[in-house]
Design a protein around this motif. Sequence first.
Motif, PDB file in Angstrom:
ATOM      1  N   VAL A 172       0.816  -1.208   0.000  1.00  0.00           N
ATOM      2  CA  VAL A 172       0.000   0.000   0.000  1.00  0.00           C
ATOM      3  C   VAL A 172       0.853   1.263   0.000  1.00  0.00           C
ATOM      4  CG1 VAL A 172      -0.251  -0.099   2.532  1.00  0.00           C
ATOM      5  CG2 VAL A 172      -1.884   1.203   1.170  1.00  0.00           C
ATOM      6  N   THR A 173       1.960   1.301   0.747  1.00  0.00           N
ATOM      7  CA  THR A 173       2.744   2.528   0.821  1.00  0.00           C
ATOM      8  C   THR A 173       3.581   2.735  -0.433  1.00  0.00           C
ATOM      9  OG1 THR A 173       2.804   2.170   3.202  1.00  0.00           O
ATOM     10  CG2 THR A 173       4.152   3.935   2.356  1.00  0.00           C
ATOM     11  N   ALA A 174       3.847   1.684  -1.185  1.00  0.00           N
ATOM     12  CA  ALA A 174       4.454   1.867  -2.503  1.00  0.00           C
ATOM     13  C   ALA A 174       3.488   2.608  -3.415  1.00  0.00           C
ATOM     14  CB  ALA A 174       4.840   0.522  -3.100  1.00  0.00           C
ATOM     15  N   ILE A 175       2.216   2.236  -3.372  1.00  0.00           N
ATOM     16  CA  ILE A 175       1.208   2.946  -4.160  1.00  0.00           C
ATOM     17  C   ILE A 175       1.184   4.415  -3.776  1.00  0.00           C
ATOM     18  CG2 ILE A 175      -1.281   3.188  -4.557  1.00  0.00           C
ATOM     19  CD1 ILE A 175      -1.528   0.173  -4.309  1.00  0.00           C
ATOM     20  N   ASN A 176       1.204   4.700  -2.476  1.00  0.00           N
ATOM     21  CA  ASN A 176       1.182   6.089  -2.024  1.00  0.00           C
ATOM     22  C   ASN A 176       2.405   6.862  -2.512  1.00  0.00           C
ATOM     23  OD1 ASN A 176      -1.191   5.538  -0.726  1.00  0.00           O
ATOM     24  ND2 ASN A 176      -0.327   5.466   1.324  1.00  0.00           N
ATOM     25  N   THR A 177       3.572   6.204  -2.476  1.00  0.00           N
ATOM     26  CA  THR A 177       4.794   6.864  -2.940  1.00  0.00           C
ATOM     27  C   THR A 177       4.727   7.165  -4.421  1.00  0.00           C
ATOM     28  OG1 THR A 177       6.123   5.794  -1.215  1.00  0.00           O
ATOM     29  CG2 THR A 177       7.292   6.620  -3.158  1.00  0.00           C
ATOM     30  N   PHE A 178       4.359   6.176  -5.216  1.00  0.00           N
ATOM     31  CA  PHE A 178       4.291   6.383  -6.663  1.00  0.00           C
ATOM     32  C   PHE A 178       3.233   7.439  -7.005  1.00  0.00           C
ATOM     33  CE2 PHE A 178       5.389   1.578  -6.836  1.00  0.00           C
ATOM     34  CZ  PHE A 178       6.696   1.850  -6.496  1.00  0.00           C
ATOM     35  N   SER A 179       2.115   7.419  -6.275  1.00  0.00           N
ATOM     36  CA  SER A 179       1.059   8.402  -6.525  1.00  0.00           C
ATOM     37  C   SER A 179       1.529   9.811  -6.171  1.00  0.00           C
ATOM     38  CB  SER A 179      -0.189   8.054  -5.716  1.00  0.00           C
ATOM     39  OG  SER A 179      -0.748   6.825  -6.132  1.00  0.00           O
ATOM     40  N   ALA A 180       2.299   9.923  -5.094  1.00  0.00           N
ATOM     41  CA  ALA A 180       2.772  11.243  -4.680  1.00  0.00           C
ATOM     42  C   ALA A 180       3.651  11.887  -5.741  1.00  0.00           C
ATOM     43  CB  ALA A 180       3.529  11.139  -3.361  1.00  0.00           C
ATOM     44  N   PHE A 181       4.356  11.060  -6.527  1.00  0.00           N
ATOM     45  CA  PHE A 181       5.176  11.575  -7.621  1.00  0.00           C
ATOM     46  C   PHE A 181       4.431  11.557  -8.955  1.00  0.00           C
ATOM     47  CE2 PHE A 181       8.425  10.669  -4.459  1.00  0.00           C
ATOM     48  CZ  PHE A 181       9.261  11.763  -4.586  1.00  0.00           C
ATOM     49  N   GLN A 182       3.114  11.346  -8.874  1.00  0.00           N
ATOM     50  CA  GLN A 182       2.209  11.428 -10.031  1.00  0.00           C
ATOM     51  C   GLN A 182       2.531  10.417 -11.119  1.00  0.00           C
ATOM     52  OE1 GLN A 182       3.045  15.866 -10.080  1.00  0.00           O
ATOM     53  NE2 GLN A 182       0.849  15.923 -10.551  1.00  0.00           N
ATOM     54  N   ALA A 183       2.922   9.220 -10.690  1.00  0.00           N
ATOM     55  CA  ALA A 183       3.147   8.144 -11.648  1.00  0.00           C
ATOM     56  C   ALA A 183       1.818   7.585 -12.145  1.00  0.00           C
ATOM     57  CB  ALA A 183       3.962   7.026 -10.995  1.00  0.00           C
ATOM     58  N   ASP A 184       1.844   7.023 -13.330  1.00  0.00           N
ATOM     59  CA  ASP A 184       0.718   6.257 -13.870  1.00  0.00           C
ATOM     60  C   ASP A 184       0.943   4.803 -13.445  1.00  0.00           C
ATOM     61  OD1 ASP A 184      -1.211   4.935 -15.322  1.00  0.00           O
ATOM     62  OD2 ASP A 184      -0.487   5.575 -17.296  1.00  0.00           O
ATOM     63  N   ILE A 185       0.272   4.374 -12.387  1.00  0.00           N
ATOM     64  CA  ILE A 185       0.484   3.036 -11.821  1.00  0.00           C
ATOM     65  C   ILE A 185      -0.392   2.035 -12.564  1.00  0.00           C
ATOM     66  CG2 ILE A 185       0.381   1.636  -9.724  1.00  0.00           C
ATOM     67  CD1 ILE A 185       0.481   4.291  -8.139  1.00  0.00           C
ATOM     68  N   ARG A 186       0.247   1.008 -13.090  1.00  0.00           N
ATOM     69  CA  ARG A 186      -0.477  -0.051 -13.793  1.00  0.00           C
ATOM     70  C   ARG A 186      -0.139  -1.391 -13.140  1.00  0.00           C
ATOM     71  NH1 ARG A 186       0.098   1.673 -20.223  1.00  0.00           N
ATOM     72  NH2 ARG A 186      -0.447   3.891 -19.920  1.00  0.00           N
ATOM     73  N   HIS A 187      -1.166  -2.206 -12.956  1.00  0.00           N
ATOM     74  CA  HIS A 187      -1.009  -3.462 -12.235  1.00  0.00           C
ATOM     75  C   HIS A 187      -0.876  -4.650 -13.182  1.00  0.00           C
ATOM     76  CE1 HIS A 187      -1.605  -1.736  -8.351  1.00  0.00           C
ATOM     77  NE2 HIS A 187      -2.845  -1.371  -8.563  1.00  0.00           N
ATOM     78  N   VAL A 188      -0.159  -5.662 -12.703  1.00  0.00           N
ATOM     79  CA  VAL A 188      -0.021  -6.946 -13.395  1.00  0.00           C
ATOM     80  C   VAL A 188      -0.485  -8.036 -12.434  1.00  0.00           C
ATOM     81  CG1 VAL A 188       1.533  -8.521 -14.586  1.00  0.00           C
ATOM     82  CG2 VAL A 188       1.946  -6.053 -14.704  1.00  0.00           C
ATOM     83  N   SER A 189      -1.351  -8.909 -12.899  1.00  0.00           N
ATOM     84  CA  SER A 189      -1.974  -9.909 -12.028  1.00  0.00           C
ATOM     85  C   SER A 189      -0.969 -10.934 -11.525  1.00  0.00           C
ATOM     86  CB  SER A 189      -3.091 -10.632 -12.778  1.00  0.00           C
ATOM     87  OG  SER A 189      -4.082  -9.726 -13.187  1.00  0.00           O
ATOM     88  N   MET A 190      -1.334 -11.557 -10.389  1.00  0.00           N
ATOM     89  CA  MET A 190      -0.566 -12.662  -9.829  1.00  0.00           C
ATOM     90  C   MET A 190      -1.452 -13.901  -9.741  1.00  0.00           C
ATOM     91  SD  MET A 190       1.753 -11.215  -6.705  1.00  0.00           S
ATOM     92  CE  MET A 190       0.342 -10.696  -5.737  1.00  0.00           C
ATOM     93  N   ASP A 191      -0.789 -15.063  -9.715  1.00  0.00           N
ATOM     94  CA  ASP A 191      -1.447 -16.300  -9.332  1.00  0.00           C
ATOM     95  C   ASP A 191      -0.597 -16.934  -8.233  1.00  0.00           C
ATOM     96  OD1 ASP A 191       0.727 -17.541 -10.612  1.00  0.00           O
ATOM     97  OD2 ASP A 191      -0.408 -17.917 -12.448  1.00  0.00           O
ATOM     98  N   ASP A 192      -0.825 -18.202  -7.942  1.00  0.00           N
ATOM     99  CA  ASP A 192      -0.095 -18.843  -6.847  1.00  0.00           C
ATOM    100  C   ASP A 192       1.414 -18.907  -7.086  1.00  0.00           C
ATOM    101  OD1 ASP A 192      -2.414 -19.196  -5.446  1.00  0.00           O
ATOM    102  OD2 ASP A 192      -2.706 -21.277  -6.042  1.00  0.00           O
ATOM    103  N   GLY A 193       1.843 -18.770  -8.345  1.00  0.00           N
ATOM    104  CA  GLY A 193       3.267 -18.808  -8.654  1.00  0.00           C
ATOM    105  C   GLY A 193       3.928 -17.454  -8.708  1.00  0.00           C
ATOM    106  N   GLY A 194       3.152 -16.394  -8.458  1.00  0.00           N
ATOM    107  CA  GLY A 194       3.702 -15.044  -8.531  1.00  0.00           C
ATOM    108  C   GLY A 194       3.134 -14.269  -9.699  1.00  0.00           C
ATOM    109  N   VAL A 195       3.811 -13.205 -10.072  1.00  0.00           N
ATOM    110  CA  VAL A 195       3.313 -12.329 -11.120  1.00  0.00           C
ATOM    111  C   VAL A 195       3.229 -13.082 -12.452  1.00  0.00           C
ATOM    112  CG1 VAL A 195       5.590 -11.426 -11.789  1.00  0.00           C
ATOM    113  CG2 VAL A 195       3.554 -10.013 -12.093  1.00  0.00           C
ATOM    114  N   ASP A 196       2.202 -12.785 -13.227  1.00  0.00           N
ATOM    115  CA  ASP A 196       1.972 -13.413 -14.523  1.00  0.00           C
ATOM    116  C   ASP A 196       2.951 -12.825 -15.546  1.00  0.00           C
ATOM    117  OD1 ASP A 196       0.976 -13.985 -17.140  1.00  0.00           O
ATOM    118  OD2 ASP A 196      -1.020 -14.346 -16.315  1.00  0.00           O
TER     119      ASP A 196
END
Length: 440
Positions: free
Chosen positions: A145-169
């Motif tokens: 959550v605090t990574a999101i806050n940090t990136f948002s504070a610097f006005q980054a365009d945050i894009r997510h990548v899904s995970m499954d049981d093995g980690g990020v896709d």
Amino acid sequence: MSADHREQQPGQQGSRIDPHVGRYAHRAQGMVASEVRALFAVASRPEIVSLAGGMPNVAALPLEQIGDLVKDVVSEEGPAALQYGSAQGDPVLREQICDYMTLEGIDAAADDVIVTVGSQQALDLITRVFVDPGDVVLTEAPTYVTAINTFSAFQADIRHVSMDDGGVDADELDEALTRAAREGRPVKFFYTIPNFQNPAGITMTAERRAAVMEVCERHDVLVVEDNPYGLLRYDGEAQPTLYSMGHGNVIYLGSLSKTLSPGLRIGWALAPAAVRAKLVLAAESAMLSHSTFNQLVVRRYLDTFPWREQIKTFNAMYGERRDAMLSSLSALMPEGCTWTEPEGGFFVWATLPEGIDAKAMLPRAVTERVAYVPGTGFYADGRGRSSMRLSFCYPTPEQIREGVRRLVGAIEGELDLRDTFGSTLTPSAEGSHAPAPDLP
């Protein structure tokens, strides 16, 4: 002239609550309280079993011996300990950090390490150095959550990548990087927590790590590997760090907050030389130098204390608490609930039955005297309403079992409400791309 009249004169901006609101920089609009922080006031009440915060159980440290270390630093190194220091960090401590990282399979030079105020400051410095407003940053979904806050504070365009049981896709990561390049907006870095991920508890498999590094190297994208929990393993085999698999384009973040104390605020970044030099300059402008005193306390701890045995003590304690959490969930949770089974770290990620909103359920849970963190806090786009993060690091096993029992009572109450009146979780709410609102 009255104060009210002065506040309302033409040309003035602000409000009676905050007369300075019109003066803030645009990036300050991205600075909002995290849902974890908003929960602290509730979760700290003595009648509440908190499965919310990820606070280490520092009471398991030999506090009397730690006190002796502090006294020794004052009596033997007082003038140096109370003086300014280097923005890169104490050189002896940086050597010790390199020794610490050998337990993770990392062979590093002290010159490439910068000591930070916890690994959180390292995230801030990296974002400060690399990200301009509108730049794309990729993260796992969900993510810290605090990574999101940090990136948002610097006005980054945050894009997510899904995970499954093995980690990020890895395939979805490839697609996200390709899409950003096609838009003419190359990704500045990919942020990942590969071991016992916060909040999901998932560990990226060796095969997936290789696939992720192949994708990132092919796209020539920087990887920020955050590893605060790596030595807190209770089951399974350790996986190679991403840094050791491709250190030319990986910045590795470490911390002693989970294996010693968060109050000492000692973390670090291991980075390529040119990047490390930029991070040092950014640190100098932000805070001039670190706490020399804290660094010398930690330096003495790592030099004189059997800290490897202390990590084993933590692992035994946290492993017992993890087991209490998983066994209680297995025995008590209603049909339709699912959860991760972490091999280490502090967190379990639970998903509720169809139609149940974890954020909307929180007031009922507090009434039942249990707290958790709703999943929305771990996404930048409003997702996660059906999920929650459960922390097992701080409560005792008995408290964890009681907390799960109370949580189940809240879930069953929401199920009764759903079955009577219908779902409170609408597709538009779950898929919304608006920022997740803060808790009251």
